[in-house]
Design a protein around this motif. Structure first.
Motif, PDB file in Angstrom:
ATOM      1  N   GLU A  19       5.681  10.033  30.342  1.00 58.70           N
ATOM      2  CA  GLU A  19       6.913   9.980  31.113  1.00 58.70           C
ATOM      3  C   GLU A  19       8.126  10.256  30.232  1.00 58.70           C
ATOM      4  O   GLU A  19       9.119  10.833  30.679  1.00 58.70           O
ATOM      5  CB  GLU A  19       7.048   8.605  31.781  1.00 58.70           C
ATOM      6  CG  GLU A  19       8.183   8.512  32.779  1.00 58.70           C
ATOM      7  CD  GLU A  19       8.206   7.205  33.538  1.00 58.70           C
ATOM      8  OE1 GLU A  19       9.186   6.956  34.271  1.00 58.70           O
ATOM      9  OE2 GLU A  19       7.244   6.416  33.416  1.00 58.70           O
ATOM     10  N   SER A  20       8.023   9.870  28.951  1.00 58.92           N
ATOM     11  CA  SER A  20       9.146  10.091  28.036  1.00 58.92           C
ATOM     12  C   SER A  20       9.356  11.563  27.718  1.00 58.92           C
ATOM     13  O   SER A  20      10.410  11.956  27.232  1.00 58.92           O
ATOM     14  CB  SER A  20       8.922   9.311  26.733  1.00 58.92           C
ATOM     15  OG  SER A  20       7.795   9.814  26.038  1.00 58.92           O
ATOM     16  N   LYS A  21       8.343  12.395  27.981  1.00 59.43           N
ATOM     17  CA  LYS A  21       8.447  13.826  27.714  1.00 59.43           C
ATOM     18  C   LYS A  21       8.571  14.643  29.006  1.00 59.43           C
ATOM     19  O   LYS A  21       8.359  15.854  29.005  1.00 59.43           O
ATOM     20  CB  LYS A  21       7.233  14.303  26.921  1.00 59.43           C
ATOM     21  CG  LYS A  21       7.131  13.692  25.526  1.00 59.43           C
ATOM     22  CD  LYS A  21       5.952  14.269  24.762  1.00 59.43           C
ATOM     23  CE  LYS A  21       5.859  13.675  23.372  1.00 59.43           C
ATOM     24  NZ  LYS A  21       7.036  13.996  22.536  1.00 59.43           N
ATOM     25  N   ALA A  22       8.924  13.961  30.093  1.00 54.99           N
ATOM     26  CA  ALA A  22       9.025  14.637  31.385  1.00 54.99           C
ATOM     27  C   ALA A  22       9.996  15.807  31.320  1.00 54.99           C
ATOM     28  O   ALA A  22      11.076  15.709  30.740  1.00 54.99           O
ATOM     29  CB  ALA A  22       9.471  13.649  32.462  1.00 54.99           C
ATOM     30  N   PHE A  23       9.582  16.917  31.892  1.00 53.02           N
ATOM     31  CA  PHE A  23      10.384  18.139  32.032  1.00 53.02           C
ATOM     32  C   PHE A  23      10.635  18.835  30.702  1.00 53.02           C
ATOM     33  O   PHE A  23      11.481  19.730  30.624  1.00 53.02           O
ATOM     34  CB  PHE A  23      11.722  17.857  32.733  1.00 53.02           C
ATOM     35  CG  PHE A  23      11.585  17.236  34.093  1.00 53.02           C
ATOM     36  CD1 PHE A  23      11.054  17.950  35.156  1.00 53.02           C
ATOM     37  CD2 PHE A  23      11.964  15.928  34.315  1.00 53.02           C
ATOM     38  CE1 PHE A  23      10.915  17.384  36.409  1.00 53.02           C
ATOM     39  CE2 PHE A  23      11.839  15.342  35.570  1.00 53.02           C
ATOM     40  CZ  PHE A  23      11.306  16.078  36.617  1.00 53.02           C
ATOM     41  N   GLU A  24       9.896  18.468  29.630  1.00 54.46           N
ATOM     42  CA  GLU A  24      10.101  19.122  28.334  1.00 54.46           C
ATOM     43  C   GLU A  24       9.261  20.376  28.163  1.00 54.46           C
ATOM     44  O   GLU A  24       9.267  20.989  27.104  1.00 54.46           O
ATOM     45  CB  GLU A  24       9.817  18.134  27.199  1.00 54.46           C
ATOM     46  CG  GLU A  24      10.881  17.049  27.084  1.00 54.46           C
ATOM     47  CD  GLU A  24      10.713  16.189  25.848  1.00 54.46           C
ATOM     48  OE1 GLU A  24       9.807  16.473  25.038  1.00 54.46           O
ATOM     49  OE2 GLU A  24      11.485  15.235  25.692  1.00 54.46           O
TER      50      GLU A  24
END
Length: 424
Positions: free
Chosen positions: A215-220
Protein backbone atom coordinates in the motif's frame (compact mmCIF):
# COMPACT_ATOMS: atom_id res chain seq x y z
CA UNK A 1 -78.94 24.38 -10.11
CA UNK A 2 -77.89 22.68 -6.86
CA UNK A 3 -78.47 19.24 -8.40
CA UNK A 4 -76.45 20.20 -11.48
CA UNK A 5 -73.49 21.47 -9.49
CA UNK A 6 -73.60 18.39 -7.25
CA UNK A 7 -73.56 16.16 -10.34
CA UNK A 8 -70.55 17.97 -11.73
CA UNK A 9 -68.66 17.53 -8.43
CA UNK A 10 -69.55 13.84 -8.36
CA UNK A 11 -68.34 13.34 -11.92
CA UNK A 12 -65.12 15.18 -11.10
CA UNK A 13 -64.50 12.91 -8.10
CA UNK A 14 -65.15 9.81 -10.20
CA UNK A 15 -62.73 11.13 -12.84
CA UNK A 16 -60.02 11.79 -10.26
CA UNK A 17 -60.49 8.33 -8.81
CA UNK A 18 -60.15 6.72 -12.25
CA UNK A 19 -56.96 8.69 -12.94
CA UNK A 20 -55.57 7.65 -9.55
CA UNK A 21 -56.05 4.00 -10.51
CA UNK A 22 -54.65 4.61 -14.02
CA UNK A 23 -51.68 6.96 -13.49
CA UNK A 24 -50.34 6.33 -16.98
CA UNK A 25 -53.20 8.47 -18.29
CA UNK A 26 -52.17 11.51 -16.28
CA UNK A 27 -51.06 14.43 -18.47
CA UNK A 28 -47.29 14.57 -18.86
CA UNK A 29 -45.06 17.61 -18.77
CA UNK A 30 -43.72 18.13 -22.29
CA UNK A 31 -40.30 16.54 -22.66
CA UNK A 32 -40.38 14.80 -19.28
CA UNK A 33 -39.49 11.10 -19.05
CA UNK A 34 -40.99 9.10 -16.21
CA UNK A 35 -38.55 6.46 -14.98
CA UNK A 36 -39.52 4.19 -12.12
CA UNK A 37 -37.20 3.47 -9.22
CA UNK A 38 -36.28 -0.01 -10.45
CA UNK A 39 -35.24 1.26 -13.87
CA UNK A 40 -33.23 4.06 -12.27
CA UNK A 41 -31.39 1.54 -10.09
CA UNK A 42 -30.62 -0.70 -13.08
CA UNK A 43 -29.40 2.26 -15.13
CA UNK A 44 -27.19 3.37 -12.28
CA UNK A 45 -25.92 -0.18 -11.90
CA UNK A 46 -25.01 -0.31 -15.59
CA UNK A 47 -23.10 2.94 -15.22
CA UNK A 48 -21.23 1.65 -12.18
CA UNK A 49 -20.46 -1.67 -13.89
CA UNK A 50 -18.92 0.38 -16.68
CA UNK A 51 -16.87 2.28 -14.12
CA UNK A 52 -15.65 -1.06 -12.75
CA UNK A 53 -14.84 -2.35 -16.25
CA UNK A 54 -16.62 -5.62 -15.38
CA UNK A 55 -17.28 -6.51 -19.00
CA UNK A 56 -13.56 -6.60 -19.86
CA UNK A 57 -12.84 -9.64 -17.71
CA UNK A 58 -16.21 -11.36 -17.57
CA UNK A 59 -16.71 -11.58 -21.34
CA UNK A 60 -14.64 -13.91 -23.49
CA UNK A 61 -13.61 -12.61 -26.94
CA UNK A 62 -16.51 -13.33 -29.27
CA UNK A 63 -18.64 -14.59 -26.38
CA UNK A 64 -21.78 -13.30 -24.68
CA UNK A 65 -21.45 -10.38 -22.32
CA UNK A 66 -20.78 -11.35 -18.70
CA UNK A 67 -20.96 -15.09 -19.50
CA UNK A 68 -17.37 -15.60 -18.35
CA UNK A 69 -15.01 -18.22 -19.73
CA UNK A 70 -12.17 -15.84 -20.47
CA UNK A 71 -8.71 -17.16 -19.60
CA UNK A 72 -6.74 -14.81 -17.38
CA UNK A 73 -3.04 -15.73 -17.44
CA UNK A 74 -1.17 -15.23 -14.17
CA UNK A 75 2.37 -16.13 -13.06
CA UNK A 76 0.79 -19.09 -11.25
CA UNK A 77 -1.28 -20.50 -14.12
CA UNK A 78 -4.56 -19.68 -15.84
CA UNK A 79 -7.64 -18.43 -14.05
CA UNK A 80 -10.98 -18.67 -15.83
CA UNK A 81 -13.41 -15.85 -15.19
CA UNK A 82 -16.89 -16.90 -13.99
CA UNK A 83 -20.30 -16.39 -15.51
CA UNK A 84 -22.07 -13.46 -13.81
CA UNK A 85 -25.26 -13.42 -15.86
CA UNK A 86 -28.59 -14.16 -14.20
CA UNK A 87 -28.57 -17.85 -15.13
CA UNK A 88 -29.71 -19.93 -12.13
CA UNK A 89 -27.40 -22.87 -12.74
CA UNK A 90 -24.15 -21.38 -14.01
CA UNK A 91 -24.44 -17.69 -13.14
CA UNK A 92 -25.65 -15.58 -10.22
CA UNK A 93 -29.38 -16.03 -10.75
CA UNK A 94 -29.85 -17.54 -7.29
CA UNK A 95 -27.68 -15.02 -5.52
CA UNK A 96 -29.10 -12.34 -3.24
CA UNK A 97 -27.93 -8.76 -2.94
CA UNK A 98 -26.36 -9.80 0.40
CA UNK A 99 -24.36 -12.54 -1.37
CA UNK A 100 -23.17 -10.09 -3.99
CA UNK A 101 -22.17 -7.43 -1.48
CA UNK A 102 -20.26 -9.98 0.60
CA UNK A 103 -18.35 -11.04 -2.51
CA UNK A 104 -17.53 -7.42 -3.44
CA UNK A 105 -16.76 -6.37 0.11
CA UNK A 106 -14.88 -9.40 1.45
CA UNK A 107 -13.74 -11.45 -1.56
CA UNK A 108 -15.77 -14.46 -0.42
CA UNK A 109 -18.18 -16.10 -2.85
CA UNK A 110 -21.75 -17.23 -2.13
CA UNK A 111 -20.61 -20.75 -1.23
CA UNK A 112 -17.86 -19.51 1.09
CA UNK A 113 -15.03 -19.92 -1.45
CA UNK A 114 -12.14 -17.48 -1.10
CA UNK A 115 -11.66 -15.58 -4.37
CA UNK A 116 -8.28 -15.23 -6.01
CA UNK A 117 -7.10 -11.59 -6.01
CA UNK A 118 -7.24 -11.40 -9.80
CA UNK A 119 -10.79 -10.40 -8.92
CA UNK A 120 -10.06 -6.89 -7.59
CA UNK A 121 -12.00 -7.27 -4.34
CA UNK A 122 -9.16 -5.49 -2.54
CA UNK A 123 -10.37 -2.39 -4.43
CA UNK A 124 -14.07 -3.26 -4.69
CA UNK A 125 -14.28 -3.51 -0.89
CA UNK A 126 -14.43 0.29 -0.98
CA UNK A 127 -17.70 0.24 -2.96
CA UNK A 128 -20.75 1.31 -0.94
CA UNK A 129 -23.64 -1.06 -0.28
CA UNK A 130 -25.96 1.15 -2.33
CA UNK A 131 -23.68 1.00 -5.37
CA UNK A 132 -23.13 -2.74 -4.92
CA UNK A 133 -26.89 -3.31 -4.90
CA UNK A 134 -27.29 -1.24 -8.06
CA UNK A 135 -24.61 -3.26 -9.90
CA UNK A 136 -26.30 -6.49 -8.77
CA UNK A 137 -29.69 -5.27 -10.02
CA UNK A 138 -28.15 -4.45 -13.39
CA UNK A 139 -26.45 -7.85 -13.74
CA UNK A 140 -29.75 -9.58 -12.96
CA UNK A 141 -31.33 -7.58 -15.79
CA UNK A 142 -28.81 -8.91 -18.31
CA UNK A 143 -30.16 -11.87 -20.34
CA UNK A 144 -29.05 -15.10 -18.63
CA UNK A 145 -26.54 -17.29 -20.43
CA UNK A 146 -26.18 -20.93 -19.50
CA UNK A 147 -22.45 -21.46 -19.71
CA UNK A 148 -20.71 -23.65 -17.13
CA UNK A 149 -17.70 -22.17 -15.39
CA UNK A 150 -14.38 -23.65 -16.33
CA UNK A 151 -12.11 -24.75 -13.44
CA UNK A 152 -8.88 -22.85 -12.89
CA UNK A 153 -5.57 -24.32 -14.04
CA UNK A 154 -3.13 -23.28 -11.34
CA UNK A 155 0.12 -25.00 -10.49
CA UNK A 156 0.72 -26.57 -7.10
CA UNK A 157 0.73 -25.14 -4.46
CA UNK A 158 -1.18 -22.13 -5.81
CA UNK A 159 -4.24 -24.29 -6.45
CA UNK A 160 -4.66 -24.61 -2.67
CA UNK A 161 -7.06 -21.81 -1.73
CA UNK A 162 -6.10 -22.08 1.94
CA UNK A 163 -2.94 -20.19 1.00
CA UNK A 164 -5.16 -17.21 0.27
CA UNK A 165 -5.63 -16.75 4.01
CA UNK A 166 -2.00 -15.69 4.26
CA UNK A 167 -2.29 -13.44 1.22
CA UNK A 168 -5.37 -11.75 2.68
CA UNK A 169 -3.62 -11.18 6.00
CA UNK A 170 -0.75 -9.45 4.21
CA UNK A 171 -2.47 -7.50 1.46
CA UNK A 172 -6.21 -7.16 2.03
CA UNK A 173 -7.76 -4.37 4.08
CA UNK A 174 -11.54 -4.64 4.17
CA UNK A 175 -13.80 -1.59 4.35
CA UNK A 176 -15.93 0.84 2.36
CA UNK A 177 -14.39 4.12 1.27
CA UNK A 178 -14.49 6.75 3.99
CA UNK A 179 -14.51 10.34 2.67
CA UNK A 180 -11.73 12.60 3.85
CA UNK A 181 -13.42 15.56 5.59
CA UNK A 182 -10.37 17.72 4.83
CA UNK A 183 -10.89 17.34 1.09
CA UNK A 184 -13.63 18.79 -1.16
CA UNK A 185 -16.45 16.63 -2.46
CA UNK A 186 -14.97 16.47 -5.96
CA UNK A 187 -11.65 15.08 -4.65
CA UNK A 188 -13.50 12.48 -2.56
CA UNK A 189 -15.61 11.39 -5.53
CA UNK A 190 -12.46 10.98 -7.60
CA UNK A 191 -10.75 9.03 -4.82
CA UNK A 192 -13.78 6.73 -4.52
CA UNK A 193 -13.75 5.97 -8.25
CA UNK A 194 -9.97 5.59 -8.60
CA UNK A 195 -9.43 3.54 -5.46
CA UNK A 196 -12.65 1.51 -5.70
CA UNK A 197 -14.43 0.63 -8.92
CA UNK A 198 -11.60 1.90 -11.12
CA UNK A 199 -9.10 -0.37 -9.26
CA UNK A 200 -6.33 1.69 -10.88
CA UNK A 201 -3.74 0.64 -8.31
CA UNK A 202 -3.93 -2.98 -9.51
CA UNK A 203 -1.92 -2.08 -12.60
CA UNK A 204 -0.10 1.05 -11.47
CA UNK A 205 1.47 -0.61 -8.42
CA UNK A 206 4.27 -3.18 -8.68
CA UNK A 207 3.25 -6.79 -7.93
CA UNK A 208 5.61 -8.98 -5.92
CA UNK A 209 6.28 -12.73 -6.23
CA UNK A 210 3.25 -13.49 -4.04
CA UNK A 211 0.93 -11.53 -6.29
CA UNK A 212 0.52 -8.77 -3.73
CA UNK A 213 1.37 -5.09 -3.64
CA UNK A 214 2.47 -2.72 -0.93
CA UNK A 215 0.00 0.00 0.00
CA UNK A 216 2.94 2.32 0.67
CA UNK A 217 4.00 1.96 -2.97
CA UNK A 218 0.53 2.50 -4.43
CA UNK A 219 0.51 4.15 -7.87
CA UNK A 220 4.33 4.06 -8.14
CA UNK A 221 4.19 2.00 -11.33
CA UNK A 222 5.25 -1.51 -12.33
CA UNK A 223 5.10 -4.23 -14.94
CA UNK A 224 1.66 -5.75 -15.50
CA UNK A 225 2.10 -9.51 -14.97
CA UNK A 226 1.70 -11.64 -18.09
CA UNK A 227 0.75 -8.65 -20.24
CA UNK A 228 4.30 -7.37 -20.67
CA UNK A 229 3.35 -3.73 -20.56
CA UNK A 230 4.67 -1.26 -18.02
CA UNK A 231 2.05 0.73 -16.09
CA UNK A 232 3.82 4.02 -15.38
CA UNK A 233 4.05 5.67 -12.01
CA UNK A 234 1.29 8.18 -11.32
CA UNK A 235 3.31 9.74 -8.52
CA UNK A 236 6.44 10.62 -10.48
CA UNK A 237 6.63 13.47 -12.96
CA UNK A 238 9.35 11.49 -14.72
CA UNK A 239 6.78 8.90 -15.79
CA UNK A 240 3.04 9.58 -15.82
CA UNK A 241 2.93 11.85 -12.81
CA UNK A 242 0.25 14.39 -13.50
CA UNK A 243 1.34 17.23 -11.26
CA UNK A 244 2.21 19.51 -14.17
CA UNK A 245 -0.71 18.45 -16.39
CA UNK A 246 -3.86 20.54 -16.68
CA UNK A 247 -7.17 19.00 -15.62
CA UNK A 248 -8.34 19.06 -19.25
CA UNK A 249 -5.23 17.21 -20.41
CA UNK A 250 -5.90 14.49 -17.83
CA UNK A 251 -9.62 14.21 -18.57
CA UNK A 252 -8.95 14.03 -22.31
CA UNK A 253 -6.49 11.19 -21.83
CA UNK A 254 -8.90 9.27 -19.55
CA UNK A 255 -12.13 9.81 -21.48
CA UNK A 256 -11.07 10.47 -25.07
CA UNK A 257 -7.89 8.38 -25.19
CA UNK A 258 -5.76 11.21 -26.60
CA UNK A 259 -4.65 14.57 -25.31
CA UNK A 260 -2.06 17.17 -26.19
CA UNK A 261 0.28 15.48 -23.70
CA UNK A 262 0.02 11.88 -24.81
CA UNK A 263 -2.03 8.93 -26.06
CA UNK A 264 -3.14 5.67 -24.43
CA UNK A 265 -2.19 2.31 -25.94
CA UNK A 266 -2.11 -1.29 -24.75
CA UNK A 267 -4.08 -2.25 -21.62
CA UNK A 268 -4.95 1.37 -20.82
CA UNK A 269 -6.55 1.74 -24.24
CA UNK A 270 -8.85 -1.17 -23.34
CA UNK A 271 -9.79 0.54 -20.06
CA UNK A 272 -10.69 3.74 -21.88
CA UNK A 273 -12.64 1.82 -24.53
CA UNK A 274 -14.62 -0.42 -22.16
CA UNK A 275 -15.01 1.89 -19.21
CA UNK A 276 -13.81 5.46 -18.94
CA UNK A 277 -15.34 6.84 -22.12
CA UNK A 278 -18.80 6.08 -20.71
CA UNK A 279 -18.34 8.01 -17.47
CA UNK A 280 -19.84 11.46 -17.07
CA UNK A 281 -17.67 14.52 -17.61
CA UNK A 282 -18.17 15.34 -13.93
CA UNK A 283 -16.91 11.96 -12.73
CA UNK A 284 -13.91 11.95 -15.07
CA UNK A 285 -12.99 15.44 -13.90
CA UNK A 286 -13.25 14.26 -10.28
CA UNK A 287 -10.85 11.42 -11.07
CA UNK A 288 -8.49 13.91 -12.70
CA UNK A 289 -8.59 16.16 -9.65
CA UNK A 290 -7.73 13.24 -7.37
CA UNK A 291 -4.96 11.89 -9.64
CA UNK A 292 -3.38 15.30 -10.07
CA UNK A 293 -3.28 15.69 -6.29
CA UNK A 294 -1.45 12.39 -5.64
CA UNK A 295 1.70 13.14 -3.63
CA UNK A 296 4.77 13.31 -5.82
CA UNK A 297 7.61 11.04 -4.73
CA UNK A 298 10.53 12.27 -6.82
CA UNK A 299 13.43 12.24 -4.38
CA UNK A 300 16.36 13.00 -6.68
CA UNK A 301 16.86 15.66 -9.37
CA UNK A 302 15.75 15.01 -12.92
CA UNK A 303 18.47 13.37 -15.04
CA UNK A 304 20.05 15.22 -17.92
CA UNK A 305 20.23 14.00 -21.51
CA UNK A 306 21.86 10.58 -21.90
CA UNK A 307 22.92 11.10 -25.51
CA UNK A 308 26.59 10.92 -24.53
CA UNK A 309 26.04 7.30 -23.37
CA UNK A 310 25.12 6.21 -26.90
CA UNK A 311 27.73 5.24 -29.45
CA UNK A 312 27.79 7.49 -32.53
CA UNK A 313 27.03 4.51 -34.81
CA UNK A 314 23.87 3.59 -32.88
CA UNK A 315 22.78 7.23 -32.76
CA UNK A 316 23.23 7.61 -36.52
CA UNK A 317 21.36 4.39 -37.26
CA UNK A 318 18.53 5.49 -35.00
CA UNK A 319 18.40 8.90 -36.66
CA UNK A 320 18.17 7.34 -40.13
CA UNK A 321 15.41 4.94 -39.12
CA UNK A 322 13.52 7.77 -37.44
CA UNK A 323 13.83 10.05 -40.47
CA UNK A 324 12.56 7.33 -42.79
CA UNK A 325 9.79 5.75 -40.69
CA UNK A 326 8.73 8.18 -37.96
CA UNK A 327 9.34 11.82 -38.86
CA UNK A 328 6.35 12.06 -41.21
CA UNK A 329 3.97 11.86 -38.24
CA UNK A 330 6.09 12.81 -35.24
CA UNK A 331 8.12 15.58 -36.87
CA UNK A 332 11.84 16.08 -37.44
CA UNK A 333 12.25 17.44 -33.92
CA UNK A 334 9.83 15.01 -32.27
CA UNK A 335 7.15 17.62 -31.60
CA UNK A 336 4.41 15.50 -33.16
CA UNK A 337 1.05 16.78 -34.32
CA UNK A 338 -1.01 16.54 -31.12
CA UNK A 339 -3.45 15.28 -30.25
CA UNK A 340 -3.55 12.80 -33.16
CA UNK A 341 0.20 12.17 -33.38
CA UNK A 342 1.72 12.46 -29.90
CA UNK A 343 4.95 14.37 -29.30
CA UNK A 344 8.08 12.35 -28.53
CA UNK A 345 10.23 15.25 -27.36
CA UNK A 346 9.79 16.04 -23.67
CA UNK A 347 7.37 13.10 -23.34
CA UNK A 348 7.67 11.36 -19.98
CA UNK A 349 6.31 8.08 -21.32
CA UNK A 350 9.27 7.91 -23.74
CA UNK A 351 11.95 8.48 -21.11
CA UNK A 352 10.68 6.21 -18.32
CA UNK A 353 13.22 3.89 -16.73
CA UNK A 354 11.48 0.96 -18.45
CA UNK A 355 11.63 1.13 -22.27
CA UNK A 356 9.14 -1.74 -22.69
CA UNK A 357 6.20 0.33 -23.91
CA UNK A 358 8.28 2.23 -26.48
CA UNK A 359 9.77 -0.99 -27.85
CA UNK A 360 6.34 -2.61 -28.06
CA UNK A 361 4.88 0.34 -29.92
CA UNK A 362 7.64 0.15 -32.55
CA UNK A 363 7.21 -3.61 -32.90
CA UNK A 364 3.43 -3.91 -32.57
CA UNK A 365 2.11 -0.52 -33.54
CA UNK A 366 -1.38 0.14 -32.26
CA UNK A 367 -4.40 2.38 -32.12
CA UNK A 368 -5.80 4.56 -29.39
CA UNK A 369 -9.33 3.40 -28.52
CA UNK A 370 -12.24 4.50 -30.63
CA UNK A 371 -14.32 6.61 -28.27
CA UNK A 372 -17.44 8.73 -28.41
CA UNK A 373 -15.29 11.85 -28.50
CA UNK A 374 -12.72 10.36 -30.90
CA UNK A 375 -14.54 7.77 -33.01
CA UNK A 376 -11.90 7.53 -35.75
CA UNK A 377 -8.48 7.52 -34.08
CA UNK A 378 -5.22 7.69 -35.96
CA UNK A 379 -3.02 4.64 -35.41
CA UNK A 380 0.61 3.65 -35.67
CA UNK A 381 1.65 0.81 -37.99
CA UNK A 382 3.80 -2.09 -36.77
CA UNK A 383 7.45 -2.20 -37.80
CA UNK A 384 8.40 -5.69 -36.60
CA UNK A 385 8.41 -6.96 -40.20
CA UNK A 386 10.49 -4.03 -41.45
CA UNK A 387 13.08 -3.41 -38.74
CA UNK A 388 15.50 -5.92 -37.23
CA UNK A 389 16.42 -5.96 -33.54
CA UNK A 390 19.37 -3.60 -34.00
CA UNK A 391 17.22 -1.08 -35.86
CA UNK A 392 14.42 -1.27 -33.31
CA UNK A 393 16.86 -0.76 -30.45
CA UNK A 394 18.57 2.10 -32.28
CA UNK A 395 15.42 4.05 -33.08
CA UNK A 396 13.99 3.60 -29.58
CA UNK A 397 17.34 4.68 -28.15
CA UNK A 398 17.32 7.71 -30.46
CA UNK A 399 13.89 8.96 -29.39
CA UNK A 400 14.79 8.36 -25.72
CA UNK A 401 17.86 10.59 -25.86
CA UNK A 402 17.29 13.04 -28.74
CA UNK A 403 15.91 16.58 -28.37
CA UNK A 404 17.07 16.78 -24.75
CA UNK A 405 15.16 13.67 -23.66
CA UNK A 406 16.65 12.04 -20.57
CA UNK A 407 16.09 8.33 -21.30
CA UNK A 408 18.69 5.59 -21.39
CA UNK A 409 19.89 3.41 -24.30
CA UNK A 410 18.13 0.20 -25.35
CA UNK A 411 19.90 -3.02 -26.29
CA UNK A 412 18.95 -5.24 -29.26
CA UNK A 413 18.41 -8.12 -26.81
CA UNK A 414 15.57 -6.16 -25.17
CA UNK A 415 13.87 -5.76 -28.53
CA UNK A 416 14.35 -9.45 -29.27
CA UNK A 417 12.72 -10.53 -25.99
CA UNK A 418 9.59 -8.54 -26.77
CA UNK A 419 9.63 -9.67 -30.42
CA UNK A 420 9.22 -13.27 -29.17
CA UNK A 421 5.81 -12.28 -27.75
CA UNK A 422 4.43 -11.33 -31.17
CA UNK A 423 1.76 -13.69 -32.56
CA UNK A 424 3.04 -15.94 -35.32
Amino acid sequence: MGLLSGGIVALALVGLGWLYLHPGYLPQVPGAVVVNATTQTINQGEYLARAGDCVACHSAPGGKQFAGGRAMPTPFGNLYVPNITADDETGIGRWTSDDFYRMMHTGISRDGTLLYPAMPFASYTKVTRKDSDAIFAYLLSVPPVQQPNRPHELRFPYNNRDLLLGWRALYFKQGEYVPDPKQPAEWNRGAYLVQGLGHCAMCHTAINVLGGSSESKAFEGGMIPNQNWYAPSLTSNREAGLGNWSIKEITDLLQVGISHRGTVYGPMAEVVYNSLQYLSDKDVEAMAVYLKALPQRDSEPLPTSSAQLVSPNVMELGRKVYAKQCAMCHGDEGRGQPPQYPPLANNQSITMSSPVNSIRMVLNGGYPPGTKKNPRPHGMPPFSHILNDEEVAAVVTYIRVAWGNSGTPVAPAQANELRKLLPE
